[in-house]
Design a protein around this motif. Structure first.
Motif, PDB file in Angstrom:
ATOM      1  N   GLU A   1       0.993  -1.081   0.113  1.00  0.00           N
ATOM      2  CA  GLU A   1      -0.061  -0.056   0.024  1.00  0.00           C
ATOM      3  C   GLU A   1       0.891   1.265  -0.156  1.00  0.00           C
ATOM      4  O   GLU A   1       0.475   2.249  -0.899  1.00  0.00           O
ATOM      5  N   GLU A   2       1.875   1.123   0.687  1.00  0.00           N
ATOM      6  CA  GLU A   2       2.796   2.290   0.899  1.00  0.00           C
ATOM      7  C   GLU A   2       3.613   2.706  -0.410  1.00  0.00           C
ATOM      8  O   GLU A   2       3.804   3.656  -0.958  1.00  0.00           O
ATOM      9  N   GLN A   3       4.032   1.513  -1.040  1.00  0.00           N
ATOM     10  CA  GLN A   3       4.581   1.616  -2.509  1.00  0.00           C
ATOM     11  C   GLN A   3       3.733   2.155  -3.456  1.00  0.00           C
ATOM     12  O   GLN A   3       3.942   2.824  -4.361  1.00  0.00           O
ATOM     13  N   ILE A   4       2.423   1.439  -3.469  1.00  0.00           N
ATOM     14  CA  ILE A   4       1.496   2.282  -4.342  1.00  0.00           C
ATOM     15  C   ILE A   4       1.217   3.381  -4.249  1.00  0.00           C
ATOM     16  O   ILE A   4       1.337   4.358  -5.276  1.00  0.00           O
ATOM     17  N   LYS A   5       1.085   4.050  -3.085  1.00  0.00           N
ATOM     18  CA  LYS A   5       0.787   5.290  -2.757  1.00  0.00           C
ATOM     19  C   LYS A   5       2.149   6.317  -3.175  1.00  0.00           C
ATOM     20  O   LYS A   5       2.074   7.249  -3.843  1.00  0.00           O
ATOM     21  N   LEU A   6       3.407   5.799  -2.993  1.00  0.00           N
ATOM     22  CA  LEU A   6       4.571   6.664  -3.531  1.00  0.00           C
ATOM     23  C   LEU A   6       4.716   6.514  -4.945  1.00  0.00           C
ATOM     24  O   LEU A   6       4.946   7.637  -5.452  1.00  0.00           O
ATOM     25  N   ASN A   7       4.161   5.495  -5.531  1.00  0.00           N
ATOM     26  CA  ASN A   7       4.206   5.244  -7.026  1.00  0.00           C
ATOM     27  C   ASN A   7       3.311   6.224  -7.713  1.00  0.00           C
ATOM     28  O   ASN A   7       3.384   7.131  -8.654  1.00  0.00           O
ATOM     29  N   LYS A   8       2.144   6.299  -7.037  1.00  0.00           N
ATOM     30  CA  LYS A   8       1.051   7.350  -7.326  1.00  0.00           C
ATOM     31  C   LYS A   8       1.705   8.808  -7.277  1.00  0.00           C
ATOM     32  O   LYS A   8       1.358   9.466  -8.233  1.00  0.00           O
ATOM     33  N   LEU A   9       2.139   9.169  -6.150  1.00  0.00           N
ATOM     34  CA  LEU A   9       2.843  10.594  -6.071  1.00  0.00           C
ATOM     35  C   LEU A   9       3.853  10.713  -7.123  1.00  0.00           C
ATOM     36  O   LEU A   9       3.940  11.824  -7.726  1.00  0.00           O
ATOM     37  N   LYS A  10       4.740   9.671  -7.490  1.00  0.00           N
ATOM     38  CA  LYS A  10       5.613   9.815  -8.561  1.00  0.00           C
ATOM     39  C   LYS A  10       5.223  10.372  -9.767  1.00  0.00           C
ATOM     40  O   LYS A  10       5.682  11.209 -10.399  1.00  0.00           O
ATOM     41  N   VAL A  11       4.090   9.642 -10.155  1.00  0.00           N
ATOM     42  CA  VAL A  11       3.605   9.725 -11.497  1.00  0.00           C
ATOM     43  C   VAL A  11       2.956  11.312 -11.546  1.00  0.00           C
ATOM     44  O   VAL A  11       3.045  11.967 -12.464  1.00  0.00           O
ATOM     45  N   LYS A  12       2.419  11.491 -10.236  1.00  0.00           N
ATOM     46  CA  LYS A  12       1.827  13.298 -10.240  1.00  0.00           C
ATOM     47  C   LYS A  12       2.678  14.157 -10.271  1.00  0.00           C
ATOM     48  O   LYS A  12       2.697  15.107 -10.887  1.00  0.00           O
ATOM     49  N   ASP A  13       3.770  13.902  -9.348  1.00  0.00           N
ATOM     50  CA  ASP A  13       4.513  15.152  -8.936  1.00  0.00           C
ATOM     51  C   ASP A  13       5.950  14.568  -8.289  1.00  0.00           C
ATOM     52  O   ASP A  13       5.796  14.351  -7.114  1.00  0.00           O
TER      53      ASP A  13
END
Length: 669
Positions: free
Chosen positions: A406-418
């Protein structure tokens, strides 16, 4: 034998295979201590070991019972007395026997003929020595002193084994036989067999996980050797065999056995098996069973007092594969040889022998089905608990993986956005981890200090235990040495519980403080057994008795009076000396416990700190890896979808594991 357990065990092991697949896909580290412990526990469950201890008085029919239980005539049943050897029987690919001698050398035999000849030779005693307690002599003199002992040792032994003179020899003849046996064997002590391990290829699948321990006979005072005590404490179940006929059900030896320290600790696992039940008519059998329940029902569970007949069960095993004609021919053969026991004779209602009804009639007499049923209910409890614990460990890893995903998914989503926001998040997490490391290190030090300082919990509690002992001893009236012994052992047990309590409290406080710690079950409770046994107390009594003398005076003569002085044994002085010695010993044990606990607290703190540092390092490396990855948005999205797929795969596995664990836990209540 226990099909329900087998089914659940297989389900749990299948869940474990699914778990390993998830762990592999998630790249979860397999070399950490928790995963290694989990793997070892799964392997132990796969082997499905169950340790069954068989104990009993002389002539209680232990060998016959074991053969009947296993369905194979492995042990010789015509020997009148066993030696001091422990016999382990377990499943193996072939029929083998490995003997261990007092001199530590071993001998291995293969094949039924050689093994049975060896068993007859080493499980039977020379006719000249059947009337003396050979097991005690072997353990307490020959093996203990390795053939080098003084006359005092022999004299003390002869005095100590007087209650075991069950054949009523004169004291002179009894002592003479003991001395003769010692003299004959003192130079060959190293060749005394102390342990025999037998493997046998049982066809019955239910027996493959059971390991049976045939112990040397319980002596007239209910005592067993130190090695037997160790087996008793580790046994999943203990079956004490006592003939239902030929001797009173109430006996000093069995009562003493029940009250022994090792049996008391494992009391819930004790079965009383009343043998030779077929020798009694139904009315007498019911009366004797009721008497046994009245005598021992408060100590042993009612369902674990069972009357059986091993000879009937052996006969059932013998004829189970015969035809009706073969059975009738065999009965005729026994009858013509004068070996047709009354309990084997078919009832009058079976004028025409029907095999199924005849075996049903015999099974009612043997009653071994009740033994199987009792073990079905009791015997797997420890194994069910192991299954529950394995699932619990898997659930903890599942949750750890879910959180990471869950944390890695969250971080990867952040990376995609900003990417800038991602970098800020990485820096923030690093800062928090550093704060946690600093704060938790300090907290652990505070916990250790609170327990280990001069005025800390450990020393305060230890002093309290010693003060309570002094108070209890001071309340003893009439200088009762037996009461002093009981109080001493109770306080020694409290000393052990004191260590366990302190260790658990230290770990619990660290767990509560270290909120970032992922593996709460990392610390093991390494309780140390206090060095104080029945032998220790006996030694203290012996050493202090000689000093327990008081001076007495008397006057003789009429005109010329003269005062004379003499010494005589004083019970109160002996009591005082024993009390003083034990107080010194208990203080020594408590001091050792304090040192152990201080070491434990420091080791616990070091382990927690090491684990926390490893977690922080791993998290930092993971964040750095994500930060350094130079993937485009599509690659990152594929990674997110892959992680989400694994996350979706884990959720139903977690639900199944929780449901199965709940069912198992309810089953063992």
């Amino acid at each position: 034998m226990i099909t329900n357990y087998k089914q659940i065990k297989e389900e749990v092991l299948e869940m474990y295979q699914d778990f390993l697949a998830v762990v592999d896909e998630a790249n979860f580290p397999l070399d950490n201590k928790s995963m290694i412990a989990l793997k070892n526990q799964a392997e132990n469950i796969r082997k499905d070991k169950f340790l069954l201890m068989i104990a009993g008085e002389a002539k209680s029919g232990k060998s016959t019972f074991i053969n009947a239980f296993l369905g194979q005539e492995i042990l010789p049943m015509d020997v009148k007395q066993c030696t001091s050897a422990i016999v382990e029987i377990k499943y193996g690919e072939g029929f083998t026997l490995t003997a261990t001698y007092a001199g530590s050398h071993t001998k291995k035999l293969v094949g039924e003929k050689d093994i049975k000849e060896f068993l007859v030779k080493n499980a039977a005693l020379n006719d000249d020595y059947r009337e003396i307690p050979v097991t005690t002599i072997n353990n307490e003199v020959l093996i203990k002193y390795k053939g080098r002992f003084s006359e005092r040792v022999i004299t003390d032994l002869i005095n100590g084994v007087q209650p075991e003179n069950i054949y009523g020899l004169s004291s002179t003849e009894y002592a003479k036989k003991i001395r003769s046996y010692i003299e004959k064997n003192k130079y060959s002590w190293a060749d005394i067999v102390t342990k025999m391990v037998i493997t046998y290829p049982f066809e019955d699948e239910s027996l493959k996980g059971i390991e049976i321990i045939d112990s040397p006979g319980v002596n007239a005072q209910g005592r067993v050797g130190d090695i037997t005590n160790e087996y008793i404490e580790n046994a999943n179940a203990i079956m004490f065999l006592k003939p239902i006929t030929g001797a009173a059900l109430e006996s000093t030896s069995f009562r003493s056995f029940l009250e022994s320290k090792s049996v008391e600790r494992n009391g819930n696992a004790l079965f009383l098996i009343l043998t030779r039940a077929a020798n009694e008519n139904p009315e007498n059998l019911e009366r004797l069973q009721h008497e046994a329940l009245k005598l021992y029902g408060n100590t042993i569970k009612t369902s674990q007092i069972i009357s059986v007949d091993s000879k009937v069960e052996l006969f059932i095993n013998k004829i189970s594969n015969m035809t009706v004609d073969e059975i009738e021919s065999y009965l005729d053969e026994l009858d013509s040889n004068g070996r047709l026991d009354a309990f084997i004779t078919p009832p009058r209602s079976m004028r025409m022998l029907i095999k199924e009804k005849y075996i049903e009639f015999l099974k009612a007499k043997s009653n071994f089905v009740t033994v199987d049923h009792a073990l079905n209910i009791f015997g797997r409890k420890t194994h069910y608990l192991a299954l529950s614990e394995l699932i619990g460990r898997m659930l903890k890893v599942y949750i750890r993986i879910q959180d990471d995903l869950e944390e890695q998914i969250k971080l990867n989503k952040l990376k995609v956005k900003d990417p800038t926001e991602l970098a800020r998040q990485i820096a923030e997490i690093k800062r928090k981890l550093n704060e946690i490391n600093a704060k938790m290190g300090k907290t652990v030090d505070e916990v250790v200090t609170r327990y280990t300082s001069d005025s800390g919990i450990v020393r305060t509690k230890a002093k309290s235990v010693i003060d309570e002992f002094t108070t209890c001893v001071g309340a003893i009236s009439n200088d009762d040495i037996n009461q002093l012994e009981k109080i001493s052992f109770r306080k020694i047990d409290e000393a052990k519980k004191f260590q366990e309590e302190m260790e658990k409290n230290i770990v619990a406080e660290c767990n509560a403080a270290l909120i970032a710690l992922s593996n709460e079950n990392k610390i093991k409770y390494t309780s140390l057994e206090p060095d104080f046994t029945a032998e220790t107390f006996a030694e203290i009594k012996q050493k202090t008795e000689a000093s327990a003398q008081v001076e007495k005076s008397y006057t003789s003569g009429t005109t010329f009076k003269k005062t004379h002085y003499s010494s005589e044994y004083s019970r109160s002085e002996h009591f005082r000396l024993i009390k003083s010695s034990i107080q010194t010993r208990i203080k020594s044990i408590q001091n050792e416990a304090i040192n152990n606990l201080i070491d434990f607290a420091n080791e616990t703190a070091a382990t927690y700190t090491e684990e926390l540092a490893a977690n922080a390092k791993a998290k930092k490396e993971e964040l750095d890896r994500i930060m350094e990855e130079k993937k485009n948005a599509e690659e990152i999205q594929e990674t997110i979808e892959s992680m989400q797929k694994l996350l979706n795969q884990i959720s139903p596995l977690v639900n199944i594991a929780k449901e199965r664990k709940g069912g198992i836990d309810a089953n063992v209540q």
